[in-house]
Motif scaffolding. Structure first.
Motif, mmCIF file in Angstrom:
data_model
loop_
_atom_site.group_PDB
_atom_site.id
_atom_site.type_symbol
_atom_site.label_atom_id
_atom_site.label_comp_id
_atom_site.label_asym_id
_atom_site.label_seq_id
_atom_site.Cartn_x
_atom_site.Cartn_y
_atom_site.Cartn_z
ATOM 1 N N ILE A 21 -24.346 -26.262 -4.945
ATOM 2 C CA ILE A 21 -25.529 -26.007 -5.764
ATOM 3 C C ILE A 21 -25.317 -26.382 -7.231
ATOM 4 O O ILE A 21 -26.210 -26.919 -7.880
ATOM 5 N N ASN A 22 -24.115 -26.143 -7.777
ATOM 6 C CA ASN A 22 -23.857 -26.469 -9.187
ATOM 7 C C ASN A 22 -23.952 -27.964 -9.441
ATOM 8 O O ASN A 22 -24.494 -28.396 -10.460
ATOM 9 N N GLU A 23 -23.446 -28.764 -8.529
ATOM 10 C CA GLU A 23 -23.535 -30.218 -8.675
ATOM 11 C C GLU A 23 -24.988 -30.666 -8.574
ATOM 12 O O GLU A 23 -25.440 -31.511 -9.345
ATOM 13 N N TYR A 24 -25.722 -30.077 -7.646
ATOM 14 C CA TYR A 24 -27.132 -30.435 -7.464
ATOM 15 C C TYR A 24 -27.946 -30.106 -8.711
ATOM 16 O O TYR A 24 -28.745 -30.925 -9.165
ATOM 17 N N VAL A 25 -27.742 -28.941 -9.279
ATOM 18 C CA VAL A 25 -28.486 -28.532 -10.476
ATOM 19 C C VAL A 25 -28.262 -29.531 -11.613
ATOM 20 O O VAL A 25 -29.167 -29.801 -12.396
ATOM 21 N N GLY A 26 -27.074 -30.110 -11.687
ATOM 22 C CA GLY A 26 -26.785 -31.110 -12.706
ATOM 23 C C GLY A 26 -27.495 -32.436 -12.483
ATOM 24 O O GLY A 26 -27.595 -33.254 -13.388
ATOM 25 N N LYS A 27 -28.002 -32.654 -11.269
ATOM 26 C CA LYS A 27 -28.679 -33.913 -10.938
ATOM 27 C C LYS A 27 -30.188 -33.829 -11.088
ATOM 28 O O LYS A 27 -30.877 -34.830 -10.945
ATOM 29 N N ILE A 28 -30.708 -32.619 -11.324
ATOM 30 C CA ILE A 28 -32.168 -32.466 -11.358
ATOM 31 C C ILE A 28 -32.653 -31.960 -12.711
ATOM 32 O O ILE A 28 -31.913 -31.333 -13.461
ATOM 33 N N GLY A 29 -33.915 -32.234 -12.970
ATOM 34 C CA GLY A 29 -34.628 -31.659 -14.091
ATOM 35 C C GLY A 29 -35.844 -30.955 -13.522
ATOM 36 O O GLY A 29 -36.380 -31.379 -12.492
ATOM 37 N N TYR A 30 -36.290 -29.887 -14.175
ATOM 38 C CA TYR A 30 -37.399 -29.110 -13.629
ATOM 39 C C TYR A 30 -38.290 -28.589 -14.744
ATOM 40 O O TYR A 30 -37.806 -27.990 -15.700
ATOM 41 N N VAL A 31 -39.572 -28.857 -14.620
ATOM 42 C CA VAL A 31 -40.585 -28.288 -15.510
ATOM 43 C C VAL A 31 -41.340 -27.257 -14.677
ATOM 44 O O VAL A 31 -42.125 -27.628 -13.807
ATOM 45 N N PRO A 32 -41.086 -25.964 -14.916
ATOM 46 C CA PRO A 32 -41.770 -24.939 -14.124
ATOM 47 C C PRO A 32 -43.231 -24.793 -14.535
ATOM 48 O O PRO A 32 -43.633 -25.217 -15.622
ATOM 49 N N GLN A 33 -43.999 -24.178 -13.668
ATOM 50 C CA GLN A 33 -45.414 -23.942 -13.954
ATOM 51 C C GLN A 33 -45.564 -22.875 -15.036
ATOM 52 O O GLN A 33 -46.441 -22.963 -15.887
ATOM 53 N N ASN A 34 -44.697 -21.882 -15.023
ATOM 54 C CA ASN A 34 -44.775 -20.774 -15.986
ATOM 55 C C ASN A 34 -43.906 -21.068 -17.195
ATOM 56 O O ASN A 34 -42.815 -21.618 -17.073
ATOM 57 N N GLN A 35 -44.379 -20.659 -18.348
ATOM 58 C CA GLN A 35 -43.681 -20.925 -19.608
ATOM 59 C C GLN A 35 -42.835 -19.718 -20.043
ATOM 60 O O GLN A 35 -42.940 -19.257 -21.169
ATOM 61 N N ASN A 36 -41.998 -19.221 -19.170
ATOM 62 C CA ASN A 36 -41.131 -18.092 -19.519
ATOM 63 C C ASN A 36 -39.930 -18.626 -20.290
ATOM 64 O O ASN A 36 -39.034 -19.231 -19.713
ATOM 65 N N MET A 37 -39.934 -18.395 -21.592
ATOM 66 C CA MET A 37 -38.866 -18.879 -22.454
ATOM 67 C C MET A 37 -38.423 -17.740 -23.361
ATOM 68 O O MET A 37 -39.080 -16.709 -23.436
ATOM 69 N N PHE A 38 -37.317 -17.949 -24.047
ATOM 70 C CA PHE A 38 -36.792 -16.943 -24.948
ATOM 71 C C PHE A 38 -37.497 -17.055 -26.299
ATOM 72 O O PHE A 38 -37.255 -17.993 -27.049
ATOM 73 N N PRO A 39 -38.370 -16.108 -26.646
ATOM 74 C CA PRO A 39 -39.198 -16.252 -27.846
ATOM 75 C C PRO A 39 -38.415 -16.303 -29.155
ATOM 76 O O PRO A 39 -38.891 -16.883 -30.126
ATOM 77 N N TYR A 40 -37.214 -15.718 -29.192
ATOM 78 C CA TYR A 40 -36.457 -15.688 -30.441
ATOM 79 C C TYR A 40 -35.468 -16.842 -30.566
ATOM 80 O O TYR A 40 -34.782 -16.955 -31.571
ATOM 81 N N PHE A 41 -35.411 -17.706 -29.558
ATOM 82 C CA PHE A 41 -34.624 -18.937 -29.653
ATOM 83 C C PHE A 41 -35.455 -19.969 -30.414
ATOM 84 O O PHE A 41 -36.678 -19.986 -30.317
ATOM 85 N N THR A 42 -34.781 -20.847 -31.132
ATOM 86 C CA THR A 42 -35.471 -22.029 -31.648
ATOM 87 C C THR A 42 -35.576 -23.010 -30.477
ATOM 88 O O THR A 42 -34.877 -22.849 -29.459
ATOM 89 N N GLY A 43 -36.405 -24.014 -30.604
ATOM 90 C CA GLY A 43 -36.499 -25.032 -29.565
ATOM 91 C C GLY A 43 -35.158 -25.696 -29.323
ATOM 92 O O GLY A 43 -34.763 -25.926 -28.184
ATOM 93 N N TYR A 44 -34.428 -25.972 -30.412
ATOM 94 C CA TYR A 44 -33.114 -26.614 -30.299
ATOM 95 C C TYR A 44 -32.132 -25.712 -29.547
ATOM 96 O O TYR A 44 -31.426 -26.167 -28.656
ATOM 97 N N LYS A 45 -32.118 -24.433 -29.898
ATOM 98 C CA LYS A 45 -31.200 -23.496 -29.233
ATOM 99 C C LYS A 45 -31.555 -23.365 -27.747
ATOM 100 O O LYS A 45 -30.670 -23.299 -26.890
ATOM 101 N N PHE A 46 -32.842 -23.354 -27.431
ATOM 102 C CA PHE A 46 -33.276 -23.308 -26.039
ATOM 103 C C PHE A 46 -32.761 -24.541 -25.291
ATOM 104 O O PHE A 46 -32.258 -24.435 -24.172
ATOM 105 N N MET A 47 -32.887 -25.707 -25.906
ATOM 106 C CA MET A 47 -32.407 -26.946 -25.290
ATOM 107 C C MET A 47 -30.892 -26.894 -25.076
ATOM 108 O O MET A 47 -30.396 -27.308 -24.019
ATOM 109 N N MET A 48 -30.142 -26.363 -26.047
ATOM 110 C CA MET A 48 -28.687 -26.238 -25.887
ATOM 111 C C MET A 48 -28.352 -25.277 -24.743
ATOM 112 O O MET A 48 -27.443 -25.535 -23.961
#
Length: 180
Positions: free
Chosen positions: A63-90
């Motif tokens: 599963i770890n190797e597979y996760v590294g091969k995919i990108g995913y845009v989920p339908q729901n926008q559940n993100m960390f509100p106190y992260f900056t966009g850059y920190k979220f990307m990191m």
């Protein structure tokens, strides 16, 4: 692949082969199972019967190797509100196993692609729905994935931005499998 919830059949003996360099669309009414199909393909859900293969290996065997091969845009926008966009990307790069030096190079490029280079320095809680969606699209391409799954990637975007993002997805999809 087959999937059941109790006695209810969601998918029965579905067999599809995706090839690189193509964008595929999944169309159906609300509740038809599009998001469930995405969950199967991203290994968030296991089929009742059958297997899903990537490079001729079950996605569940490593599963770890597979996760590294995919990108995913989920339908729901559940993100960390106190992260900056850059920190979220990191953070997402770390989850995908992208090396820090690669992430530090890719993140500014990806943020620029989705018109978020300035907003990437601000906290996500200040973002509009469209900005959050663009950030989710950018993170899906971290690590140069072979396969990208996008669950309603242009939801919440204004008409002009939808066209721009669709064109961007087409450009970024070259040589990849993209399922929308």
């Amino acid at each position: 692949v087959s999937l059941r919830y109790g006695s209810r059949k969601l998918f029965e003996d579905v067999n599809i082969k995706f090839t690189p360099g193509n964008c595929y669309g999944v169309i159906g009414a609300n509740g038809a199972g599009k998001s469930t199909w995405m969950k199967l393909l991203t290994a968030s859900l296991k089929p009742t019967k059958g297997q899903i293969l990537c490079d001729e290996m079950s996605i569940y065997d490593n599963i770890n190797e597979y996760v590294g091969k995919i990108g995913y845009v989920p339908q729901n926008q559940n993100m960390f509100p106190y992260f900056t966009g850059y920190k979220f990307m990191m953070y997402m790069a770390t989850l995908k196993g992208v090396k820090k030096e690669v992430a530090r190079k890719q993140i500014p490029e990806l943020l620029k692609c989705v018109n978020m280079e300035v907003m990437g320095k601000q906290k996500i809680k200040t973002y509009s729905g469209g900005m959050k969606q663009r950030l989710l699209i950018a993170q899906a391409f971290l690590g140069d994935p072979k396969v990208v799954f996008m669950d309603e990637p242009t939801a919440g975007l204004d008409p002009k931005e939808r066209i721009r993002i669709r064109n961007l997805i087409s450009e970024m999809a070259l040589g990849k499998i993209v399922l929308i």
